[in-house]
Write an enzyme that holds these catalytic residues in place. Structure first.
Site, mmCIF file in Angstrom:
data_model
loop_
_atom_site.group_PDB
_atom_site.id
_atom_site.type_symbol
_atom_site.label_atom_id
_atom_site.label_comp_id
_atom_site.label_asym_id
_atom_site.label_seq_id
_atom_site.Cartn_x
_atom_site.Cartn_y
_atom_site.Cartn_z
ATOM 1 N N ARG A 33 0.829 -1.212 0.000
ATOM 2 C CA ARG A 33 0.000 0.000 0.000
ATOM 3 C C ARG A 33 0.865 1.265 0.000
ATOM 4 O O ARG A 33 0.467 2.295 -0.535
ATOM 5 C CB ARG A 33 -0.953 -0.026 1.212
ATOM 6 C CG ARG A 33 -2.142 0.931 1.127
ATOM 7 C CD ARG A 33 -3.205 0.555 2.157
ATOM 8 N NE ARG A 33 -4.377 1.413 2.134
ATOM 9 C CZ ARG A 33 -4.515 2.512 2.864
ATOM 10 N NH1 ARG A 33 -3.553 2.874 3.681
ATOM 11 N NH2 ARG A 33 -5.608 3.239 2.786
ATOM 12 N N LEU A 59 -7.586 7.618 -1.041
ATOM 13 C CA LEU A 59 -7.581 6.158 -1.007
ATOM 14 C C LEU A 59 -8.291 5.757 0.276
ATOM 15 O O LEU A 59 -7.931 6.221 1.358
ATOM 16 C CB LEU A 59 -6.126 5.652 -1.019
ATOM 17 C CG LEU A 59 -5.888 4.157 -0.772
ATOM 18 C CD1 LEU A 59 -6.667 3.299 -1.750
ATOM 19 C CD2 LEU A 59 -4.396 3.857 -0.884
ATOM 20 N N SER A 60 -9.296 4.915 0.164
ATOM 21 C CA SER A 60 -10.079 4.493 1.326
ATOM 22 C C SER A 60 -9.200 3.806 2.359
ATOM 23 O O SER A 60 -8.172 3.214 2.029
ATOM 24 C CB SER A 60 -11.176 3.521 0.907
ATOM 25 O OG SER A 60 -12.062 4.136 0.016
ATOM 26 N N ALA A 61 -9.657 3.841 3.604
ATOM 27 C CA ALA A 61 -8.960 3.140 4.683
ATOM 28 C C ALA A 61 -8.928 1.635 4.371
ATOM 29 O O ALA A 61 -9.819 1.121 3.703
ATOM 30 C CB ALA A 61 -9.678 3.397 6.000
ATOM 31 N N PHE A 203 -17.378 8.357 0.895
ATOM 32 C CA PHE A 203 -16.495 8.377 -0.280
ATOM 33 C C PHE A 203 -16.501 9.750 -0.930
ATOM 34 O O PHE A 203 -17.454 10.520 -0.779
ATOM 35 C CB PHE A 203 -16.975 7.348 -1.316
ATOM 36 C CG PHE A 203 -16.468 5.954 -1.067
ATOM 37 C CD1 PHE A 203 -15.358 5.482 -1.736
ATOM 38 C CD2 PHE A 203 -17.099 5.136 -0.147
ATOM 39 C CE1 PHE A 203 -14.879 4.204 -1.500
ATOM 40 C CE2 PHE A 203 -16.623 3.850 0.095
ATOM 41 C CZ PHE A 203 -15.509 3.386 -0.583
#
Ligand code: SAH
Length: 227
Positions: A33, A59-61, A203
């Site tokens: 990541r 970028l999402s968790a 989001f």
């Protein structure tokens, strides 16, 4: 703590949070990541947090990526469509779990960065195109799996249309700047669709480039493919 140790801690946290699909956990473990976020945030790559990826996008968790990936019921024989390539991280995770990933991104600069990262990691089963994800990718439809990584103001009808029989669509739906609902839409063998709620998420918006038109009628993948 080293990045490797942080990664192991993250995988344990994901397990405790109910991510039980070992293939999904393995794909997350195999995907660096830190390679997908700006260098200044690399040390936070395995923290339970959303990270900026430039151009106002995020970028999402990791737990959201894991939950969405698991909800998609990945299948190594499946052809997958992702809408919102962003940094390329979600596509990289899916590439390890699918036959091929098609991904659409409206921001050409972000897409070029994502393509460089996939190349660096030797991920060759990802095909990307710049364009409007509301249209999906008609030339490659139907898809066994479709994942949308930005919040749609309404269920994107064109994407539902591009879902194969037995297919699964995971999409956050709701107004921008509000909590949205993560939906899973499945198409059964008779062609009927079914909807289930997977809980609240937050989001960045799935942008409608054609504000006057129907979301589904906005201009789609255009110009030369960057793939
Ligand atoms: N999946 C990404 C994160 C996506 S952030 C990752 O793993 O890093 C949401 C992305 O959706 C942004 O990159 C944004 O540019 C893109 N996006 C927003 N509206 C879009 C649209 N209509 N079509 C295609 N991409 C869109």
């Amino acid at each position: 703590m080293s990045l490797a140790a942080r990664k192991i801690r993250l995988i344990m946290q994901l397990r405790q949070a109910g991510v039980a699909d070992t293939a999904v956990l393995r794909a997350i473990e195999q995907t660096p990541r830190e390679h997908f976020v700006p260098e200044a945030f690399a040390d936070q790559a395995y923290e339970a947090t959303t990270l900026p990826i430039g151009h106002g996008q995020t970028l999402s968790a990791p737990d959201v990526v894991a939950r969405m990936t698991q909800a998609l019921r990945p299948d190594t024989r499946a052809k997958v469509l992702e809408v919102g390539s962003g940094s390329g991280y979600q596509a990289a995770v899916l590439a390890r779990l699918s036959r091929r990933v098609y991904t659409v991104e409206r921001d050409r600069t972000l897409l070029a960065g994502a393509q460089q990262r996939w190349q660096d990691l030797g991920l060759h089963n990802i095909t990307a195109q710049a364009g409007d994800g509301w249209r999906g990718w008609p030339g490659q439809a139907p898809f066994a799996r479709i994942i949308v990584t930005a919040a749609a103001a309404e269920i994107p009808a064109r994407l539902v249309d591009q879902l194969a029989e037995g297919g699964v669509l995971v999409v956050p739906v709701g107004a921008r700047n509000q909590v949205q609902e993560l939906l899973r839409i499945t198409r059964d063998a008779t062609g009927a669709t079914h909807e289930a709620s997977l809980g609240p998420v937050r989001f960045v918006p799935l942008i409608q480039d054609d504000p006057g038109g129907q979301p589904g009628r906005a201009a789609g993948p255009s110009g030369p493919s960057l793939a």
